[in-house]
Scaffold this motif. Structure first.
Motif, PDB file in Angstrom:
ATOM      1  N   THR A 184       0.832  -1.205   0.000  1.00 32.76           N
ATOM      2  CA  THR A 184       0.000   0.000   0.000  1.00 32.76           C
ATOM      3  C   THR A 184       0.864   1.251   0.000  1.00 32.76           C
ATOM      4  N   ILE A 185       0.387   2.264  -0.713  1.00 28.39           N
ATOM      5  CA  ILE A 185       1.051   3.558  -0.732  1.00 28.39           C
ATOM      6  C   ILE A 185      -0.005   4.657  -0.755  1.00 28.39           C
ATOM      7  N   THR A 186       0.414   5.858  -0.391  1.00 31.09           N
ATOM      8  CA  THR A 186      -0.418   7.048  -0.550  1.00 31.09           C
ATOM      9  C   THR A 186       0.331   7.986  -1.476  1.00 31.09           C
ATOM     10  N   THR A 187      -0.336   8.452  -2.511  1.00 28.86           N
ATOM     11  CA  THR A 187       0.270   9.393  -3.440  1.00 28.86           C
ATOM     12  C   THR A 187      -0.440  10.732  -3.317  1.00 28.86           C
ATOM     13  N   VAL A 188       0.137  11.745  -3.950  1.00 26.85           N
ATOM     14  CA  VAL A 188      -0.451  13.079  -3.929  1.00 26.85           C
ATOM     15  C   VAL A 188      -0.797  13.478  -5.356  1.00 26.85           C
ATOM     16  N   SER A 189      -2.042  13.846  -5.588  1.00 27.73           N
ATOM     17  CA  SER A 189      -2.497  14.277  -6.901  1.00 27.73           C
ATOM     18  C   SER A 189      -3.333  15.538  -6.750  1.00 27.73           C
ATOM     19  N   ASP A 190      -2.898  16.621  -7.401  1.00 22.68           N
ATOM     20  CA  ASP A 190      -3.607  17.899  -7.321  1.00 22.68           C
ATOM     21  C   ASP A 190      -3.825  18.331  -5.879  1.00 22.68           C
ATOM     22  N   GLY A 191      -2.848  18.050  -5.022  1.00 22.08           N
ATOM     23  CA  GLY A 191      -2.922  18.465  -3.626  1.00 22.08           C
ATOM     24  C   GLY A 191      -3.735  17.554  -2.741  1.00 22.08           C
ATOM     25  N   ALA A 192      -4.324  16.490  -3.293  1.00 24.44           N
ATOM     26  CA  ALA A 192      -5.139  15.567  -2.508  1.00 24.44           C
ATOM     27  C   ALA A 192      -4.431  14.224  -2.359  1.00 24.44           C
ATOM     28  N   ASN A 193      -4.627  13.576  -1.213  1.00 23.42           N
ATOM     29  CA  ASN A 193      -4.065  12.256  -0.980  1.00 23.42           C
ATOM     30  C   ASN A 193      -4.901  11.198  -1.695  1.00 23.42           C
ATOM     31  N   VAL A 194      -4.216  10.257  -2.335  1.00 21.41           N
ATOM     32  CA  VAL A 194      -4.877   9.154  -3.034  1.00 21.41           C
ATOM     33  C   VAL A 194      -4.249   7.849  -2.559  1.00 21.41           C
ATOM     34  N   GLY A 195      -5.082   6.930  -2.099  1.00 18.22           N
ATOM     35  CA  GLY A 195      -4.573   5.644  -1.636  1.00 18.22           C
ATOM     36  C   GLY A 195      -4.556   4.632  -2.766  1.00 18.22           C
ATOM     37  N   ILE A 196      -3.493   3.835  -2.828  1.00 17.60           N
ATOM     38  CA  ILE A 196      -3.407   2.774  -3.836  1.00 17.60           C
ATOM     39  C   ILE A 196      -2.984   1.481  -3.143  1.00 17.60           C
ATOM     40  N   GLN A 197      -3.753   0.428  -3.362  1.00 14.47           N
ATOM     41  CA  GLN A 197      -3.430  -0.877  -2.800  1.00 14.47           C
ATOM     42  C   GLN A 197      -3.118  -1.850  -3.937  1.00 14.47           C
ATOM     43  N   TYR A 198      -1.969  -2.515  -3.815  1.00 18.22           N
ATOM     44  CA  TYR A 198      -1.553  -3.514  -4.803  1.00 18.22           C
ATOM     45  C   TYR A 198      -1.565  -4.880  -4.124  1.00 18.22           C
ATOM     46  N   TYR A 199      -2.398  -5.768  -4.614  1.00 16.38           N
ATOM     47  CA  TYR A 199      -2.427  -7.143  -4.117  1.00 16.38           C
ATOM     48  C   TYR A 199      -1.700  -8.017  -5.131  1.00 16.38           C
ATOM     49  N   PHE A 200      -0.533  -8.547  -4.741  1.00 17.50           N
ATOM     50  CA  PHE A 200       0.240  -9.429  -5.605  1.00 17.50           C
ATOM     51  C   PHE A 200      -0.094 -10.868  -5.231  1.00 17.50           C
ATOM     52  N   LEU A 201      -0.710 -11.604  -6.159  1.00 17.53           N
ATOM     53  CA  LEU A 201      -1.195 -12.947  -5.846  1.00 17.53           C
ATOM     54  C   LEU A 201      -0.669 -13.973  -6.844  1.00 17.53           C
ATOM     55  N   GLU A 202      -0.507 -15.199  -6.367  1.00 17.36           N
ATOM     56  CA  GLU A 202      -0.084 -16.312  -7.209  1.00 17.36           C
ATOM     57  C   GLU A 202      -1.256 -17.252  -7.398  1.00 17.36           C
ATOM     58  N   THR A 203      -1.728 -17.384  -8.633  1.00 16.43           N
ATOM     59  CA  THR A 203      -2.828 -18.298  -8.929  1.00 16.43           C
ATOM     60  C   THR A 203      -2.255 -19.580  -9.533  1.00 16.43           C
ATOM     61  N   GLU A 204      -3.140 -20.421 -10.034  1.00 16.30           N
ATOM     62  CA  GLU A 204      -2.681 -21.680 -10.617  1.00 16.30           C
ATOM     63  C   GLU A 204      -1.782 -21.461 -11.829  1.00 16.30           C
ATOM     64  N   ALA A 205      -2.086 -20.441 -12.637  1.00 13.93           N
ATOM     65  CA  ALA A 205      -1.353 -20.242 -13.885  1.00 13.93           C
ATOM     66  C   ALA A 205      -0.612 -18.919 -13.978  1.00 13.93           C
ATOM     67  N   ASP A 206      -0.993 -17.940 -13.136  1.00 16.71           N
ATOM     68  CA  ASP A 206      -0.481 -16.588 -13.325  1.00 16.71           C
ATOM     69  C   ASP A 206      -0.008 -15.933 -12.027  1.00 16.71           C
ATOM     70  N   PHE A 207       0.814 -14.886 -12.206  1.00 19.09           N
ATOM     71  CA  PHE A 207       1.079 -13.927 -11.144  1.00 19.09           C
ATOM     72  C   PHE A 207       0.186 -12.732 -11.453  1.00 19.09           C
ATOM     73  N   VAL A 208      -0.622 -12.318 -10.481  1.00 20.45           N
ATOM     74  CA  VAL A 208      -1.670 -11.330 -10.737  1.00 20.45           C
ATOM     75  C   VAL A 208      -1.522 -10.138  -9.796  1.00 20.45           C
ATOM     76  N   VAL A 209      -1.818  -8.945 -10.320  1.00 22.47           N
ATOM     77  CA  VAL A 209      -1.918  -7.744  -9.509  1.00 22.47           C
ATOM     78  C   VAL A 209      -3.378  -7.302  -9.500  1.00 22.47           C
ATOM     79  N   VAL A 210      -3.961  -7.236  -8.309  1.00 20.48           N
ATOM     80  CA  VAL A 210      -5.275  -6.614  -8.139  1.00 20.48           C
ATOM     81  C   VAL A 210      -5.001  -5.248  -7.531  1.00 20.48           C
ATOM     82  N   ASN A 211      -5.323  -4.205  -8.268  1.00 17.84           N
ATOM     83  CA  ASN A 211      -4.949  -2.839  -7.901  1.00 17.84           C
ATOM     84  C   ASN A 211      -6.210  -2.039  -7.594  1.00 17.84           C
TER      85      ASN A 211
END
Length: 214
Positions: A154-181
């Motif tokens: 997780t990170i917090t970024t700044v855009s146009d003076g406002a805080n924006v939260g971003i969550q990155y879920y890095f997961l391993e499935t049967e066939a792939d490495f996946v990012v749920v953002n």
């Protein structure tokens, strides 16, 4: 554009969240002004606030998509709209708020393991000069869904003076490495913690789902 680096191009999304943040700040300021009104008005305002603070149960709908040849499903709030966005395997957003979920992945054969995949993703995130990260906001923890394991970054970024939260879920499935953002205003995560958990627990490959139903 390669899917595994596309998440660094979030300018439009962050700008939208930034304007939402300004609106949120405006609403907060208006609430402060109302608090200076008469006792009668304050009591009425308090009653309305209590009524609006009652949480409504979130209704979900299932959405199907593919990463390469593998079919997946995830449940999202029924107020969210699924759209097609270049570079993402799945993209949905709230119709009325600056809240977005993006999913993309790569075949497991492209990386030595989930750690290598996660580190490559984070390296791209932190090296992008257009994303203003608040360093103290960076957090990384192991994460487990109902079906898969991986990491939450997780990170917090700044855009146009406002805080924006971003969550990155890095997961391993049967066939792939996946990012749920998941992207949204910081208050979104506080208000919707249970809904986010339900969304993440619902993410599953159709192959896995069929196996469990046997």
């Amino acid at each position: 554009m390669k899917k595994w680096v596309v998440f660094v191009v979030l300018g439009a999304i962050l700008a939208g969240c930034g304007s939402g943040g300004a609106k949120e700040a405006s609403i907060s300021e208006s609430s402060k002004e109302k608090s200076t009104e008469t006792t009668s008005s304050t009591k009425q305002s308090t009653a309305k606030t209590k009524a609006s603070s009652v949480k409504k149960k979130v209704a979900f709908k299932a959405a199907d998509f593919q990463i390469e040849e593998a079919a997946y499903q995830i449940k999202i709030p029924d107020t969210w709209e699924v759209t097609s966005e270049e570079g993402f395997d799945f993209y949905a957003s709230d119709e009325n708020n600056p809240e977005v979920i993006m999913i993309y992945g790569m075949k497991k054969t492209d990386f030595e393991g989930i750690d290598a995949f996660k580190n490559a993703m984070i390296g791209q995130i932190t090296s992008d000069e257009d994303v203003q990260i608040k360093e103290e906001s960076r957090k990384e923890v192991p994460y487990q869904t109902a079906h898969y394991s991986g990491y939450l970054y997780t990170i917090t970024t700044v855009s146009d003076g406002a805080n924006v939260g971003i969550q990155y879920y890095f997961l391993e499935t049967e066939a792939d490495f996946v990012v749920v953002n998941i992207v949204g205003l910081p208050s979104f995560y506080d208000r919707n913690a249970e809904a986010i958990t339900e969304m993440m627990n619902s993410f599953v490959s159709v192959e896995q789902m069929n196996t469990q139903n046997l």
